[in-house]
Design a protein around this motif. Structure first.
Motif, PDB file in Angstrom:
ATOM      1  N   TYR A 228       1.063  -1.445  -0.025  1.00 31.48           N
ATOM      2  CA  TYR A 228      -0.358   0.368   0.267  1.00 31.48           C
ATOM      3  C   TYR A 228       1.020   1.158  -0.402  1.00 31.48           C
ATOM      4  O   TYR A 228       2.002   1.104   0.657  1.00 31.48           O
ATOM      5  CB  TYR A 228      -1.036   0.193   1.214  1.00 31.48           C
TER       6      TYR A 228
ATOM      7  N   THR B 202       0.699   5.572   1.202  1.00 31.44           N
ATOM      8  CA  THR B 202      -0.021   6.543   1.691  1.00 31.44           C
ATOM      9  C   THR B 202       0.319   8.033   0.809  1.00 31.44           C
ATOM     10  O   THR B 202       1.053   8.198  -0.001  1.00 31.44           O
ATOM     11  CB  THR B 202       0.505   7.426   3.258  1.00 31.44           C
TER      12      THR B 202
ATOM     13  N   ARG C 257      -1.242  14.009  -3.442  1.00 31.14           N
ATOM     14  CA  ARG C 257      -2.550  13.220  -2.905  1.00 31.14           C
ATOM     15  C   ARG C 257      -3.188  13.226  -4.452  1.00 31.14           C
ATOM     16  O   ARG C 257      -4.908  13.334  -3.866  1.00 31.14           O
ATOM     17  CB  ARG C 257      -3.465  14.380  -1.408  1.00 31.14           C
TER      18      ARG C 257
ATOM     19  N   LEU D 237      -3.027  10.788  -5.962  1.00 27.19           N
ATOM     20  CA  LEU D 237      -3.608   9.561  -6.010  1.00 27.19           C
ATOM     21  C   LEU D 237      -4.730   9.043  -6.097  1.00 27.19           C
ATOM     22  O   LEU D 237      -5.300   7.979  -7.072  1.00 27.19           O
ATOM     23  CB  LEU D 237      -2.810   9.166  -4.696  1.00 27.19           C
ATOM     24  N   ASN D 238      -6.060   9.799  -6.062  1.00 27.55           N
ATOM     25  CA  ASN D 238      -7.195  10.497  -5.883  1.00 27.55           C
ATOM     26  C   ASN D 238      -7.245  10.382  -7.332  1.00 27.55           C
ATOM     27  O   ASN D 238      -8.761   9.741  -7.517  1.00 27.55           O
ATOM     28  CB  ASN D 238      -7.430  11.618  -5.476  1.00 27.55           C
TER      29      ASN D 238
ATOM     30  N   THR E  92      -7.949   6.791  -8.412  1.00 30.15           N
ATOM     31  CA  THR E  92      -9.007   5.995  -8.193  1.00 30.15           C
ATOM     32  C   THR E  92     -10.037   6.064  -8.313  1.00 30.15           C
ATOM     33  O   THR E  92     -11.027   5.691  -8.306  1.00 30.15           O
ATOM     34  CB  THR E  92      -8.948   6.290  -6.015  1.00 30.15           C
TER      35      THR E  92
ATOM     36  N   LEU F 143      -6.055   2.352  -8.379  1.00 28.10           N
ATOM     37  CA  LEU F 143      -5.743   2.324  -6.845  1.00 28.10           C
ATOM     38  C   LEU F 143      -7.322   2.582  -6.293  1.00 28.10           C
ATOM     39  O   LEU F 143      -7.892   2.907  -6.695  1.00 28.10           O
ATOM     40  CB  LEU F 143      -4.858   3.462  -6.386  1.00 28.10           C
TER      41      LEU F 143
ATOM     42  N   LYS G 297      -8.958   3.581  -2.584  1.00 31.57           N
ATOM     43  CA  LYS G 297      -8.798   4.344  -0.717  1.00 31.57           C
ATOM     44  C   LYS G 297      -9.670   3.965   0.014  1.00 31.57           C
ATOM     45  O   LYS G 297     -11.174   3.355  -0.236  1.00 31.57           O
ATOM     46  CB  LYS G 297      -9.369   5.910  -1.649  1.00 31.57           C
TER      47      LYS G 297
ATOM     48  N   ASP H 163      -5.094   8.727   4.832  1.00 32.34           N
ATOM     49  CA  ASP H 163      -5.721   7.521   4.112  1.00 32.34           C
ATOM     50  C   ASP H 163      -4.945   6.718   3.388  1.00 32.34           C
ATOM     51  O   ASP H 163      -3.639   7.154   3.282  1.00 32.34           O
ATOM     52  CB  ASP H 163      -5.800   8.664   2.687  1.00 32.34           C
TER      53      ASP H 163
ATOM     54  N   TYR I 102      -4.218   3.484   0.147  1.00 30.58           N
ATOM     55  CA  TYR I 102      -4.115   3.340  -1.064  1.00 30.58           C
ATOM     56  C   TYR I 102      -3.718   2.255  -1.440  1.00 30.58           C
ATOM     57  O   TYR I 102      -2.352   1.642  -1.244  1.00 30.58           O
ATOM     58  CB  TYR I 102      -3.111   4.492  -1.979  1.00 30.58           C
ATOM     59  N   THR I 103      -4.227   0.603  -1.794  1.00 31.02           N
ATOM     60  CA  THR I 103      -3.938  -0.214  -2.360  1.00 31.02           C
ATOM     61  C   THR I 103      -3.974  -0.379  -3.879  1.00 31.02           C
ATOM     62  O   THR I 103      -4.791   0.255  -4.689  1.00 31.02           O
ATOM     63  CB  THR I 103      -4.760  -1.154  -1.517  1.00 31.02           C
TER      64      THR I 103
END
Length: 207
Positions: A161, A163, A179, A182-183, A186, A193, A195, A202, A204-205
């Motif tokens: 995962y 962060t 961020r 990463l968002n 998703t 990813l 979230k 948060d 993220y995987t």
């Protein structure tokens, strides 16, 4: 290893918040890319006039880590000259009734560290040269470099995962930009990813 001169290098980054003039308020952070492992610090201490033999610092840290870990597993907070250490806990699932929490629902979420006044004062005494502004990485160029972002994400996901903080470090982005990226991964028809929320951050995987 020569001692650093010219002040502590720092970068300037924008935040999402707006100032009185309508522009983004900025914040400062230490320049990225400056990193030493334990071996390098050990060598620095053995050759920098600190009166330590090579390997002595590494052994001391190893003993401290083992002893402090054992004590923290019993519930103790460890207060030292560099600050305090305590186990940080979280729940594996969302629970709204305290009576429903079982031992199996609890998990270790890392170690909480809070720097001490002596530690801060010790760092401050070396800042006689003040601070030195360095060129801030071009965020737009970094975001446009998809290969760079993919490599940074792959490095983060090696532990299963990531962060915002971890991705920001590896991608050389501010926390805000990290961020946002990463968002973005998703969303869409084929998100990369997933979230989720764990403790205060948060997670993220990979899907």
């Amino acid at each position: 290893m020569p001692r650093k001169k010219g002040g502590l290098p720092y970068e300037v980054h924008p935040t999402p918040a707006k100032g009185k003039d309508g522009k983004n308020i900025v914040y400062v952070k230490p320049a990225r890319g400056l990193k030493l492992d334990m071996r390098a610090v050990d060598e620095f201490c053995s050759r920098g006039g600190y009166g330590m033999r090579e390997g002595e610092l590494s052994r001391a840290f190893s003993v401290f880590m083992s002893a402090a870990s054992e004590l923290m597993s019993m519930g103790y907070r460890i207060d030292t000259t560099i600050g305090s250490f305590a186990p940080k806990l979280a729940l594996k699932r969302e629970i709204t009734d305290a009576d429903e929490v079982k031992n199996s629902d609890v998990m270790l979420d890392g170690v909480e560290y809070k720097s001490g006044k002596k530690w801060n004062k010790s760092i401050g005494k070396w800042l006689d040269s003040g601070f030195r502004k360095v060129e801030t990485p071009n965020v737009q160029e970094i975001i446009a470099d998809k290969e760079h972002l993919e490599k940074a994400l792959a490095e983060c996901l090696k532990r299963g995962y990531t962060t915002v903080r971890s991705f920001a470090y590896h991608a050389k982005l501010s926390h805000y930009s990290a961020r946002k990226q990463l968002n973005a991964w998703t969303k869409g028809e084929n998100p990369k990813l997933l979230k989720s929320r764990m403790a205060q951050q948060d997670i993220y995987t990979e899907i």
